[in-house]
Enzyme design. Structure first.
Site, PDB file in Angstrom:
ATOM      1  N   LYS A  65       0.856  -1.190   0.000  1.00 55.35           N
ATOM      2  CA  LYS A  65       0.000   0.000   0.000  1.00 55.35           C
ATOM      3  C   LYS A  65       0.886   1.233   0.000  1.00 55.35           C
ATOM      4  O   LYS A  65       1.808   1.340   0.811  1.00 55.35           O
ATOM      5  CB  LYS A  65      -0.918   0.007   1.226  1.00 55.35           C
TER       6      LYS A  65
ATOM      7  N   ASP B 100      -3.402   4.784  -0.851  1.00 57.09           N
ATOM      8  CA  ASP B 100      -4.171   5.312   0.272  1.00 57.09           C
ATOM      9  C   ASP B 100      -3.975   6.818   0.351  1.00 57.09           C
ATOM     10  O   ASP B 100      -2.855   7.299   0.553  1.00 57.09           O
ATOM     11  CB  ASP B 100      -3.703   4.646   1.571  1.00 57.09           C
TER      12      ASP B 100
ATOM     13  N   GLU C 240      -7.809   3.726  -1.438  1.00 57.79           N
ATOM     14  CA  GLU C 240      -8.378   3.858  -0.105  1.00 57.79           C
ATOM     15  C   GLU C 240      -8.632   5.321   0.254  1.00 57.79           C
ATOM     16  O   GLU C 240      -7.739   6.161   0.125  1.00 57.79           O
ATOM     17  CB  GLU C 240      -7.417   3.219   0.906  1.00 57.79           C
TER      18      GLU C 240
END
Length: 386
Positions: A175, A203, A231
């Site tokens: 991520k 994210d 995200e």
């Protein structure tokens, strides 16, 4: 039966191995609130409050949670018998708005106490609390896949090099934290370096707005990189615009900050504001609400994964137990202890096996021993509530 007679509240300071940068700021040292709960039977369990020092990710803060636990929450549970941890959740929510992370620290600690009293691993106790797990006859998994979260890096090349190295080390997913100006070029460099099959996510921590055409162009451009999900691109409290964005992009949106309760998860599904949920038990008020979200999302086909808040090994134990449920199908932010700490506050430290963390199913409670002497050395304040 749970009957708490004492909660020892501590604050410790623990430096990160490297500063962690997101769109909301940089963290170099964690202020951590730990709870040591003691039952009338003599059973003891530790839990962790995941609030940060400043209200950037959540309205909850270390100092606010310290006050809330001492003044309002602990008095509701101390000296009072409860049939189980689920009943504790109701006592902590009645007449109190917000303070999710403070409530979670107390409530999850009671799940820890319950698992000690019943001589069961925490993951078994959590699984027993899930209607979906019970109906499916699904025991806790013994291994849960883990991903790594990389903070914003100075250059695309630096991020690509780091991502490739972490995938090589065995992580099942990378991520990348992003923000305007540190997005398309950075993600593209990582995809090129890691190949088409690598599981990659981005994210944003609410860094983008649909009112800014440049922001929208960047989010749409990320479709080119076949990300598993993006995200929380938009504001933490905005489901309507997330629904609009999801209609415009192919990449699944994962909501994090927006999901503070089972009701918000229901709203997301109804509005089409996202297709994946990052469940952080501290953010939603504990295990009882996390289980409600799990049992809503599994029948709806919404994948879940367990996020992290730079927890110590104590908080990690609770996340691992939650991630052992059947609905947590995506790798979580469950990095081993050595990812963040020179020395963790538990023994043994959490380690990674073939891209997974092992769920401790061979002993009651949270599955690791708390290094009390080390915590004593790190403690900067403490108060005994009884």
């Amino acid at each position: 039966m749970i009957h708490l007679v004492r909660i020892l509240l501590r604050e410790i300071r623990l430096p990160l191995l490297e500063p962690f940068r997101t769109s909301t700021g940089v963290v170099a040292e964690r202020r951590v609130v730990l709870l040591e709960l003691t039952d009338a039977s003599g059973a003891v369990a530790w839990s962790e409050c995941v609030a940060e020092a400043v209200p950037s990710y959540s309205p909850d803060t270390v100092d606010g949670c310290w006050l809330a636990i001492g003044e309002w929450l602990a008095p509701r549970v101390l000296g009072r018998p409860f049939a189980g941890a689920r009943q504790v959740h109701a006592a902590l929510t009645r007449g109190i708005r917000g303070h999710h992370m403070a409530r979670a620290a107390v409530e999850m600690g009671c799940w820890g106490i319950e698992s000690v009293l019943e001589r069961q691993p925490l993951a078994v106790a959590v699984g027993r609390g899930s209607r979906v797990a019970r109906e499916r006859g699904a025991p806790p998994r013994d291994l849960v896949p883990t991903g790594i979260s990389l903070g914003i890096q100075p250059t695309p090349e630096a991020l690509a090099q780091r991502a490739a190295a972490e995938l090589g080390a065995g992580y099942r997913r990378v991520k990348m934290k992003i923000e305007p100006g540190h997005d398309v070029e950075f993600v593209g460099a990582v995809r090129e370096a890691t190949g088409p099959s690598a599981s990659l996510t981005a994210d944003a921590n609410s860094a983008y707005s649909l009112h800014d055409p440049a922001h929208l162009r960047a989010l749409e451009a990320l479709d080119a990189f076949a990300l598993t999900m993006i995200e929380q691109p938009l504001a933490h409290d905005d489901l309507v615009r997330h629904a609009e964005l999801q209609r415009r992009i192919a990449t699944p949106i994962c909501l994090d900050e927006s999901i503070t309760s089972d009701a918000r998860a229901e709203d997301m599904i109804t509005l089409g504001a996202g297709r994946v949920i990052n469940v952080k038990p501290g953010r939603v008020g504990g295990f009882t609400e996390s289980l409600a979200i799990h049992d809503r999302c599994v029948p709806a086909g919404v994948p879940l994964w367990c996020g992290g808040m730079l927890e110590t090994g104590i908080g990690r134990a609770y996340n691992v137990a939650l991630a052992s449920l059947p609905g947590f199908t995506e790798p979580g932010d469950l990095s081993p202890s050595a990812r963040y700490w020179a020395r963790d506050v538990v023994q043994p430290a959490w380690t990674m096996e073939d891209g997974c963390l092992r769920v401790p199913l061979d002993r009651p409670g949270i599955g690791v021993d708390v290094d009390v002497d080390f915590i004593d050395d790190l403690t900067v304040r403490a108060v005994a509530l009884q």
